[in-house]
Design an enzyme around this catalytic site. Structure first.
Site, short mmCIF file in Angstrom:
data_model
loop_
_atom_site.label_atom_id
_atom_site.label_comp_id
_atom_site.label_asym_id
_atom_site.label_seq_id
_atom_site.Cartn_x
_atom_site.Cartn_y
_atom_site.Cartn_z
N ARG A 295 11.46 7.32 11.32
CA ARG A 295 9.92 7.25 11.10
C ARG A 295 10.39 7.26 12.73
O ARG A 295 10.21 6.17 13.98
CB ARG A 295 9.41 6.04 11.16
CG ARG A 295 9.37 5.19 10.03
CD ARG A 295 8.74 3.57 9.47
NE ARG A 295 7.88 4.11 8.40
CZ ARG A 295 8.63 3.39 7.15
NH1 ARG A 295 9.39 2.94 7.59
NH2 ARG A 295 7.52 2.88 5.76
N ARG A 331 11.49 11.92 10.40
CA ARG A 331 10.45 12.50 10.25
C ARG A 331 9.80 12.66 11.36
O ARG A 331 9.66 11.90 12.60
CB ARG A 331 9.31 11.47 9.72
CG ARG A 331 8.34 11.72 9.69
CD ARG A 331 7.53 10.94 8.70
NE ARG A 331 7.28 9.43 9.36
CZ ARG A 331 6.69 8.39 9.09
NH1 ARG A 331 6.13 8.50 7.79
NH2 ARG A 331 6.63 7.30 9.71
N GLU A 429 2.56 12.34 0.51
CA GLU A 429 1.57 11.15 0.83
C GLU A 429 0.32 11.25 0.98
O GLU A 429 -0.33 9.97 1.02
CB GLU A 429 1.94 10.47 2.16
CG GLU A 429 1.79 10.96 3.67
CD GLU A 429 2.53 10.53 4.44
OE1 GLU A 429 2.52 9.16 4.82
OE2 GLU A 429 3.62 10.93 5.67
N ASN A 452 3.53 4.46 0.13
CA ASN A 452 2.29 3.48 1.62
C ASN A 452 0.98 4.38 1.49
O ASN A 452 0.04 3.40 1.24
CB ASN A 452 3.25 2.95 2.99
CG ASN A 452 4.56 2.69 2.67
OD1 ASN A 452 5.05 2.14 1.47
ND2 ASN A 452 5.29 2.44 3.21
N ARG A 463 -4.67 0.77 4.12
CA ARG A 463 -3.32 -0.45 3.31
C ARG A 463 -3.51 -1.82 5.01
O ARG A 463 -2.39 -2.46 5.05
CB ARG A 463 -2.33 0.28 4.62
CG ARG A 463 -1.67 0.95 5.41
CD ARG A 463 -0.92 1.97 5.44
NE ARG A 463 0.81 1.37 5.78
CZ ARG A 463 1.69 2.82 6.05
NH1 ARG A 463 1.58 3.90 6.00
NH2 ARG A 463 2.84 2.33 6.09
N CYS A 500 10.58 7.49 -0.42
CA CYS A 500 10.62 6.91 1.03
C CYS A 500 9.93 5.20 1.79
O CYS A 500 9.76 4.40 2.08
CB CYS A 500 11.38 7.61 1.83
SG CYS A 500 9.38 8.48 2.85
C1 PEP Z 1 4.74 5.94 3.36
O1 PEP Z 1 3.21 6.22 3.92
O2 PEP Z 1 5.31 5.43 2.23
C2 PEP Z 1 6.00 6.22 4.81
C3 PEP Z 1 6.64 5.86 4.47
O3 PEP Z 1 4.88 6.45 5.72
P1 PEP Z 1 4.62 5.12 6.68
O4 PEP Z 1 4.76 3.86 6.12
O5 PEP Z 1 5.86 4.74 8.18
O6 PEP Z 1 3.07 6.04 6.71
MG MG Z 2 2.99 7.54 5.92
#
Ligand code: PEP
Ligand code: MG
Length: 542
Positions: A295, A331, A429, A452, A463, A500
């Site tokens: 990240r 990323r 995503e 996520n 979230r 991921c």
């Molecule tokens: C996700 O969104 O699943 C991800 C891996 O990225 P982040 O949690 O950094 O948004």
């Molecule tokens: Mg993400």
């Protein structure tokens, strides 16, 4: 007397140790009338002197730990406290408005920071965050909350309302045994950090801070219990549980060096997620086969101005070299939404998760994007780097990214700077990316499913919102179907497909993912061996 609270565990484990409360640095400051303004002015000057003393100590500590270049910021902060315009502004507010020093300092901090933020000069714009920082420090001293932050001197259980990603970056991780927060959600970055650090964490704990600082505490990340001042028998019981847990960890360690192979011989990759160069040590210690998600935005969160191409190049090169030829998926910047950085000067948004974030910022501000891409391509020469783009919703975006990459490569060629042709991939995503996956697979080398964000966008559950924990069902069939559909389309178009997001580490789903044909699972370093264990116990022939 023993006190007990309950919360939702976001990572398992048992922690036993002293409780330390994390005080927000920018707590709300009240405006209060005072009678003796000169006494208030004196209070301000005393606090300012104390702040300078703290900064001098911090400077010496940083000099030893992170070197002169990084320590210099504390000298700048000391100088800012001596700035006559700043001092006059504070004194003037106290004297003309008959108000308390806390309010005068906070107001001056806000005013100066806004003034700096609007300046033309990049350097001065970068000082906006510094002037806020020093003001918060002085306010903290005036209100008796110290400099704020985490003041533990021995490994402790950290209690907080919630922690912003930029706050977690600054924590001395070696002093944190566990996180216990009032707010936060399963996929918040505090939870992700807990998994990376392999320590238990509870969210949604309605603790009362009275008589808790420095007391003995227990966090049970299996049952969601947080106990303060435990009775002797409870403490003894938990000490035994902790020993058992450590024994289990030792057994998992025996899986090191073994392949990720199912009973019927199907092999997949288990990689790890990281947020900083330092995390590579955990990746290697847990024997991950590569890095499936770096990240990179944490490089931006850790400083108060845009990291230079050179700084980024060094970070990516170090990771690539330390991984010695193993795959490293980096990323590009995913700033915005829950990861805010002052110097980006992003407008306030009512709905930041669906706002100007990640690749959208990069495509609109290509100078930021190009700096990062140049650093990534230059670093690619030193290892096995793949580049991944977050928050993609269309084929058009990927085409635009490729045009920018072509420009970057042309520049590097002209400057005779060596680079490799990196694999390019996207995060899947957003539901849009899922439903366009057939077309997208033709454009890229790989997909990495970010469960996520995919869960938040599919289920319309923010979230970050703790009230939605009961609705944000991570095993929701809609999300599982999207994963299956993405894997199928990825393979059709010749792209490999990994996961991921946090769901990749959920061992109750490992068999499901294997049956869907996933090629890679990228999980927190501490989960690598548990996932390997789950793969090795699966038999796909049955
Ligand atoms: C996700 O969104 O699943 C991800 C891996 O990225 P982040 O949690 O950094 O948004
Ligand atoms: Mg993400």
């Amino acid at each position: 007397m023993q006190k007990e609270y309950t919360g939702k565990p976001v990572f398992t484990g048992i922690a036993i140790g002293k409780v330390t409360i994390y005080h927000k640095k920018d707590s709300v400051v009240k405006r209060e009338k005072v009678d003796d303004v000169e006494a208030e002015v004196k209070r301000y000057h005393d606090a300012s002197e104390e702040a300078k003393k703290q900064l001098a100590e911090l400077h010496d500590k940083a000099l030893k730990e992170v070197g002169e270049a990084n320590a210099a910021v504390f000298e700048v902060h000391q100088m800012m406290l001596d700035d006559l315009d700043y001092q006059e502004s504070v004194e003037n507010i106290i004297r003309t408005q008959n108000v308390n020093a806390e309010f005068a300092v906070a107001t001056t901090g806000d005013n100066f920071s806004e003034m700096f933020a609007n300046m033309d000069d990049d350097y001065m714009r970068g000082r906006a965050a510094d002037v806020k920082d020093i003001s918060n420090r002085v306010v903290g001293i005036l209100s008796g909350a110290g400099a704020g932050g985490f003041t533990a001197t021995e490994p402790s259980i950290l209690l907080a309302d919630d922690l912003a990603p930029s706050e977690t970056v600054q924590l001395d991780k070696s002093l944190v045994l566990s996180f216990v927060t009032r707010h936060g959600s399963t996929n918040s970055h505090t939870a992700i950090l807990a998994r990376t650090m392999n320590i238990p964490a509870l969210i949604g704990v309605d603790f009362s801070e009275d008589d808790m600082e420095g007391h003995m505490g227990i966090v049970d990340g299996y049952e969601g219990r947080f106990i303060v001042d435990p009775d002797d028998d409870v403490l003894a019981e938990y000490k035994k549980k902790k020993e058992k847990e450590e024994e289990q960890q030792r057994l998992l360690q025996e899986l090191k060096g073994k392949p990720n192979v199912t009973k019927d011989g199907h092999v997949i990759n288990v990689f790890a997620n990281i947020g900083s160069v330092k995390d590579v040590a955990d990746v290697l210690a847990n024997d991950a086969g590569g890095i499936g998600l770096f990240r990179s935005e944490f490089l931006y969160l850790g400083c108060d101005d845009y990291p230079s191409e050179e700084d980024q190049f060094k970070a990516y090169k170090t990771v690539a070299e330390n991984m010695a030829g193993k795959k490293v998926v980096i990323r590009t910047l995913d700033i915005g939404a829950d990861k805010q950085v002052d110097y980006f000067h992003l407008d306030h948004e009512d709905n930041p998760a669906m706002g100007f974030r990640a690749i959208r910022i990069c495509l609109k501000r290509p100078e930021i994007f190009k700096t990062q891409l140049r650093a990534l391509y230059r670093a690619s020469y030193y290892g096995n780097i793949s580049i991944m783009f977050p928050m993609i919703i269309s084929v058009d975006e990927v085409k635009k990214i490729k045009e920018i990459i072509a420009e970057v490569k042309k520049e590097l060629d002209e400057q005779n700077l060596p680079y490799k042709d990196c694999e390019l991939g996207i995060m899947v995503e957003t539901p849009a990316a899922v439903w366009m996956s057939e077309e997208l697979a033709k454009e890229v080398d790989f997909f990495s499913i970010g469960t996520n964000d995919l869960t938040q966008y599919t289920l319309a559950c923010d979230r970050q919102n703790p009230n939605l924990e009961d609705f944000a069902d991570t095993h929701h069939p809609a999300v599982l179907r999207e994963i299956e559909y993405t894997i199928r389309n990825g393979h059709k178009g010749g792209a490999w497909v990994g996961i991921c997001g946090e769901l990749g580490a959920d061992t109750s789903l490992t068999e499901t993912f294997l049956r869907m044909g996933v090629d890679e699972l990228s999980v927190s370093p501490s989960r690598v061996l548990a996932v390997r264990n789950a793969i090795r116990n699966t038999d796909l022939s049955k």
